[in-house]
Design a protein around this motif. Sequence first.
Motif, mmCIF file in Angstrom:
data_model
loop_
_atom_site.group_PDB
_atom_site.id
_atom_site.type_symbol
_atom_site.label_atom_id
_atom_site.label_comp_id
_atom_site.label_asym_id
_atom_site.label_seq_id
_atom_site.Cartn_x
_atom_site.Cartn_y
_atom_site.Cartn_z
ATOM 1 N N VAL A 71 0.835 -1.204 0.000
ATOM 2 C CA VAL A 71 0.000 0.000 0.000
ATOM 3 C C VAL A 71 0.868 1.251 0.000
ATOM 4 O O VAL A 71 0.600 2.216 -0.727
ATOM 5 C CB VAL A 71 -0.933 -0.001 1.231
ATOM 6 N N PHE A 72 1.939 1.239 0.812
ATOM 7 C CA PHE A 72 2.830 2.397 0.873
ATOM 8 C C PHE A 72 3.511 2.640 -0.476
ATOM 9 O O PHE A 72 3.755 3.794 -0.856
ATOM 10 C CB PHE A 72 3.888 2.195 1.959
ATOM 11 N N LEU A 73 3.815 1.571 -1.196
ATOM 12 C CA LEU A 73 4.414 1.724 -2.524
ATOM 13 C C LEU A 73 3.386 2.245 -3.528
ATOM 14 O O LEU A 73 3.710 3.053 -4.410
ATOM 15 C CB LEU A 73 4.978 0.381 -2.998
ATOM 16 N N MET A 74 2.142 1.793 -3.411
ATOM 17 C CA MET A 74 1.086 2.272 -4.303
ATOM 18 C C MET A 74 0.832 3.758 -4.120
ATOM 19 O O MET A 74 0.473 4.455 -5.077
ATOM 20 C CB MET A 74 -0.210 1.491 -4.047
ATOM 21 N N VAL A 75 1.015 4.242 -2.894
ATOM 22 C CA VAL A 75 0.815 5.665 -2.619
ATOM 23 C C VAL A 75 1.714 6.519 -3.516
ATOM 24 O O VAL A 75 1.307 7.583 -3.997
ATOM 25 C CB VAL A 75 1.108 5.973 -1.128
ATOM 26 N N ILE A 76 2.915 6.022 -3.786
ATOM 27 C CA ILE A 76 3.859 6.766 -4.633
ATOM 28 C C ILE A 76 3.306 6.903 -6.047
ATOM 29 O O ILE A 76 3.323 7.991 -6.634
ATOM 30 C CB ILE A 76 5.229 6.061 -4.663
ATOM 31 N N MET A 77 2.803 5.813 -6.591
ATOM 32 C CA MET A 77 2.265 5.855 -7.948
ATOM 33 C C MET A 77 0.983 6.692 -8.008
ATOM 34 O O MET A 77 0.769 7.433 -8.985
ATOM 35 C CB MET A 77 1.984 4.431 -8.445
ATOM 36 N N ILE A 78 0.165 6.619 -6.980
ATOM 37 C CA ILE A 78 -1.042 7.452 -6.931
ATOM 38 C C ILE A 78 -0.652 8.923 -6.877
ATOM 39 O O ILE A 78 -1.266 9.767 -7.538
ATOM 40 C CB ILE A 78 -1.899 7.066 -5.702
ATOM 41 N N TRP A 79 0.383 9.225 -6.099
ATOM 42 C CA TRP A 79 0.895 10.600 -5.994
ATOM 43 C C TRP A 79 1.332 11.130 -7.362
ATOM 44 O O TRP A 79 1.104 12.297 -7.692
ATOM 45 C CB TRP A 79 2.069 10.596 -5.014
#
Length: 230
Positions: A111-119
């Motif tokens: 989830v923390f890694l997905m936050v980067i791509m969402i950002w």
Amino acid sequence: MKNFIIGNINDPEFKRSILNNLGWLIIVPTLSTFFGLVIANLADRIWWGSIAKSIIFMPMAISFVGAGVIWKFIYEYRGPENTQIGLLNAIIVSLGYEPQAWLTIPIWNNVFLMVIMIWIQTGLALVIFSAALRSIPKEMIEASRIDGASELKIFFSIIIPYLEQTILVIWTLITIIVLRIFDIIFAMTNGEWQTGVLANLMYDWMSVSYTHLRAHETEADLVCRLLLEK
């Protein structure tokens, strides 16, 4: 070849990579599209909306590796006895809680890694939605307000149906980008702690195969040299 395929399909790492890919493909495009639409709709209502759009779009100019390096400092963990230089752990410690190695916590680290791509991708969705929102007739919005419709009802009953095709295009575009995800995971965790996707797994397989190939080439060179010396 058959044994190779069956062996890889039954590999737990392969199954986990498939699940991680599915998670990325469902969560990232959906949230990026949603946030882009909401922010675009809100930004047009404030005088500093153009500045906000520019700031949110900025991550699009950063490479995936660069974004990974930036967020690695945010998630950085130095151990409970050391001073925390990671932004997230610094905030946690200031609130009186124990720092965490965020990227090593299964499931949550994905989830923390997905936050980067969402950002990163929210900026893309924001720009496209900002242009699409201008195509909605203002008379329709004003008539709905006169009839007593709330802003929330206007958003879900008028704006979303009117932008249905745009939403589909943006969601598809971000999905295609997510299918190529490799750089962020490689820069942040190198696929460790159950964060790998298919691209990382294939990279590992190719690295192992290349290492074995080089080992065989070295053995062959050694045999040839021995024969030539004789």
